[in-house]
Design an enzyme around this catalytic site. Structure first.
Site, mmCIF file in Angstrom:
data_model
loop_
_atom_site.group_PDB
_atom_site.id
_atom_site.type_symbol
_atom_site.label_atom_id
_atom_site.label_comp_id
_atom_site.label_asym_id
_atom_site.label_seq_id
_atom_site.Cartn_x
_atom_site.Cartn_y
_atom_site.Cartn_z
ATOM 1 N N CYS A 14 0.811 -1.199 0.000
ATOM 2 C CA CYS A 14 0.000 0.000 0.000
ATOM 3 C C CYS A 14 0.855 1.264 0.000
ATOM 4 O O CYS A 14 2.001 1.250 0.445
ATOM 5 C CB CYS A 14 -0.925 0.012 1.222
ATOM 6 S SG CYS A 14 -2.255 1.253 1.106
ATOM 7 N N ASP A 15 0.268 2.314 -0.519
ATOM 8 C CA ASP A 15 0.804 3.665 -0.438
ATOM 9 C C ASP A 15 2.214 3.759 -1.001
ATOM 10 O O ASP A 15 2.490 3.328 -2.101
ATOM 11 C CB ASP A 15 0.726 4.166 1.004
ATOM 12 C CG ASP A 15 0.550 5.680 1.084
ATOM 13 O OD1 ASP A 15 0.219 6.298 0.062
ATOM 14 O OD2 ASP A 15 0.729 6.231 2.164
ATOM 15 N N CYS A 88 -5.062 0.309 -0.364
ATOM 16 C CA CYS A 88 -6.283 1.127 -0.394
ATOM 17 C C CYS A 88 -7.095 0.836 -1.648
ATOM 18 O O CYS A 88 -6.544 0.776 -2.754
ATOM 19 C CB CYS A 88 -5.922 2.609 -0.341
ATOM 20 S SG CYS A 88 -5.036 3.105 1.137
ATOM 21 N N GLU A 354 1.962 14.152 4.927
ATOM 22 C CA GLU A 354 0.790 13.910 4.083
ATOM 23 C C GLU A 354 -0.425 14.576 4.713
ATOM 24 O O GLU A 354 -0.779 14.294 5.858
ATOM 25 C CB GLU A 354 0.543 12.415 3.923
ATOM 26 C CG GLU A 354 -0.613 12.099 2.996
ATOM 27 C CD GLU A 354 -0.696 10.629 2.664
ATOM 28 O OE1 GLU A 354 -0.158 10.221 1.631
ATOM 29 O OE2 GLU A 354 -1.283 9.894 3.461
ATOM 30 N N SER A 380 -2.903 13.225 0.497
ATOM 31 C CA SER A 380 -3.186 11.814 0.294
ATOM 32 C C SER A 380 -3.854 11.645 -1.061
ATOM 33 O O SER A 380 -4.582 12.519 -1.530
ATOM 34 C CB SER A 380 -4.123 11.313 1.391
ATOM 35 O OG SER A 380 -4.694 10.069 1.030
#
Length: 467
Positions: A14-15, A88, A354, A380
Site C-alpha cells: 500500500c501507499d 487502499c 501527508e 493523500s
C-alpha cells in the site's frame, strides 16, 4: 562484495511502498527486475449495510460534524472499513502507482488490479498466487536471455505512464514520484511531460473521481488488461513500448478483448464518448503572471486536483500554518463556503507531511466543492475537492505563499492554468521585506538532514544532486 543480487522481484503493497519499489527498480535498471503488486483490498460493510472503504473512514469525522451520521455509525465505519489485507481500494497513491508500474512495463501487468484476498477476506486470491509464479518465471526468463530493465524502459514507457495517470484520475503524488523514477532510469521526464498529456479524459469510474473501487475493475470489467487494450485502440498509449514479459505492450494485449459499453452510469471503464470527466482532474500550472495588480502564488509550479466538477475558483484566503488548526476551523464552522484555505509551511523543507485530515473533513461535511485548499505540501491520494498542492517555491523558503494574508483574494483556474493572489508585486515586496522565517524545530537525524538537502517536489523530492 556485500549484498549483491543477480536478479530481483520487488513485491509492493500500500501507499508509498509502490513508489519506493519503482524507485528501487530504477536504481537496479541494469539487472533483471520484476515488480509484483500485492493487490488491492476489498470493500468493508457497515452495520447499516453501507459499502465502506478507506475514504469513508477518512471522511467519517466530517460526516459526524455535519450530522450525516451518529457516533455509533462513525465508530462502526472506523472498525469495518478495512476488512482484510490489501492496498487502499480507491484510486489513491497505491493503486495509482501500481497501474503506472504496469504501464511502464516493469511489473506483472495484471497484478495492479487483482485483489489481494478472496471474498472471505481470509484466503489469498488464487489469481494473486498465480501472479507470483508468473513473476518468478518472468525473472528466470530475463536472466536466461540477459535482459534487464534498461532493455524495457524508455521514453515511450514514460509517455504512456503520463497519459495513464490522467486517464485513471490518479493521485497527485504520482507527479512527485514519476520524475524521480525517470531520473533513476536516466530518462528526461518531469512536470512538463505530464502537463502535455492533460487533455486526456478520465476513463476509470473509480473513487475519488467516480463511484467504484479497484476490486470492481477486476470483477466487473476484467481488470487492467481490458482497460489498457481500450487505451491502445483509442490511440492514447503506444503499444510498441516494451514490458518485462519479453515483448511489446501490444504483444501482451493480443488476446485481450476491449470492453463493450452499454450504460455509462453502471460501467467501471467509461468510453471516450462518455468519460467520467472530459479532461484530466490533474492540472500542472507553471507560469508567472505577476503584475501591478496580482502575484503568482507558484511561479515555479503547482499541481491542481479538480474533482469537484468545477475548474475555477475565487475566494478570500483563510491562512493557516498547521493542518490541525485548519481542521478545527472547518469542523467548528469557522471556515465558510467560498473561502480558500491557504495551508503553508508544509513543504519538503519541513518534512512534507501527508495532508489528509483537512481534505477528509471537507469531503465528509460535503464542502469539498465549495471550499478550496492551496498548500505547499502534498495530499493523500484519496483527497478530493478543489485543491492546489506542491506550490513552489514553498513558504519556508520565502515563496509568495508565505506572504498571503487573511482575506486576500485567491484565484485559480484549471483551464487558464493560473494561480494568483490579487495583491500587486509592490505590496508583496513590502511584505517580503518584513517577513521572518518561522522557527520550526525539526528532530535531529534524517528529518533535519532532509530539510537541507531534499530537492523540491517538482524535481521528485529526492536527495541527490542533479547529475
Amino acid at each position: 562484495e556485500i549484498n549483491c543480487a543477480d536478479a530481483v522481484i520487488i513485491i509492493t503493497g500500500c501507499d508509498k511502498t509502490v513508489a519506493g519499489g519503482m524507485l528501487a527498480a530504477s536504481w537496479l535498471k541494469d539487472l533483471p527486475v520484476v515488480l509484483l503488486h500485492g493487490g488491492t483490498i476489498r470493500a468493508g460493510c457497515s452495520v447499516t449495510g453501507r459499502k465502506i472503504e478507506i475514504e469513508t473512514a477518512n471522511e467519517a469525522a466530517g460526516m459526524l460534524a455535519a450530522g450525516k451520521i451518529d457516533q455509533e455509525e462513525h465508530d462502526d465505519i472506523l472498525v469495518n472499513s478495512l476488512p482484510s489485507p490489501g492496498g487502499c481500494g480507491v484510486m489513491a497513491t497505491s493503486n495509482t502507482m501500481a497501474v503506472l508500474s504496469s504501464t511502464l512495463g516493469i511489473a506483472v501487468f495484471a497484478s495492479a488490479s487483482t485483489p489481494a484476498m478472496d471474498p472471505d477476506h481470509m484466503s489469498i486470491l488464487r489469481e494473486k498466487l498465480e501472479e507470483g509464479e508468473q513473476a518468478a518465471e518472468t525473472l528466470l526468463t530475463m536472466v536466461a536471455e540477459s535482459r534487464t530493465l534498461s532493455d524495457v524502459v524508455d521514453e515511450r514507457s514514460f509517455a504512456n505512464a503520463a497519459t495513464m495517470l490522467h486517464a485513471i484520475g490518479g493521485s497527485t503524488n504520482a507527479v512527485i514520484h514519476l520524475p524521480a523514477i525517470a531520473e533513476g532510469f536516466g530518462i528526461t521526464f518531469g512536470q512538463e511531460e505530464i502537463q502535455s498529456k492533460s487533455d486526456t479524459p478520465v476513463l476509470l469510474n473509480l473513487l475519488p473521481n467516480g463511484k467504484y473501487v479497484m476490486v470492481d475493475l477486476y470483477e466487473k470489467a476484467g481488470g487492467l488488461l481490458p482497460f489498457a487494450c481500450y487505451m491502445v485502440d483509442q490511440g492514447l498509449i503506444d503499444s510498441t513500448a516494451r514490458t518485462v514479459a519479453g515483448g511489446s505492450l501490444g504483444d501482451l494485449l493480443v488476446d485481450v478483448q476491449a470492453p463493450e459499453f452499454e450504460d455509462p452510469e453502471n460501467e467501471v471503464i467509461r468510453s471516450v464518448e462518455a468519460p467520467v470527466k472530459p479532461k484530466s482532474s490533474l492540472c500542472i500550472v507553471r507560469k508567472d503572471e505577476s503584475s501591478t495588480t496580482q502575484t503568482s502564488i507558484a511561479p515555479k509550479g503547482s499541481v491542481f486536483k479538480l474533482n469537484a466538477g468545477q475548474r475555477s475558483f475565487e475566494g478570500p484566503a483563510r491562512v493557516f500554518d498547521h493542518e490541525s488548526e485548519a481542521v478545527e476551523a472547518v469542523l467548528s464552522g469557522n471556515v465558510r463556503e467560498g473561502d480558500a484555505i491557504v495551508l503553508r509551511y508544509q513543504g519538503v523543507s519541513v518534512g512534507c507531511p501527508e495532508l489528509l485530515r483537512l481534505t477528509a473533513a471537507l469531503s465528509g461535511m460535503g464542502s469539498d466543492s465549495s471550499i478550496a485548499v492551496v498548500t505547499d505540501g502534498r495530499l493523500s491520494g484519496v483527497s478530493r475537492g478543489t485543491l492546489v498542492v506542491h506550490v513552489e517555491p514553498e513558504a519556508w523558503r520565502g515563496g509568495p505563499i508565505a506572504l498571503i494574508e487573511e482575506g486576500d483574494t485567491i484565484r485559480l483556474d484549471g483551464d487558464e492554468e493560473s494561480l494568483t493572489v490579487q495583491v500587486g508585486m509592490e505590496e508583496m515586496q513590502t511584505r517580503a521585506e518584513r517577513w521572518v522565517r518561522p522557527e520550526i524545530e525539526l528532530p535531529r537525524g534524517p528529518m533535519r538532514m532532509a530539510s537541507q538537502i531534499v530537492r523540491p517536489l517538482e524535481e521528485g523530492a529526492i536527495w541527490w544532486p542533479r547529475s
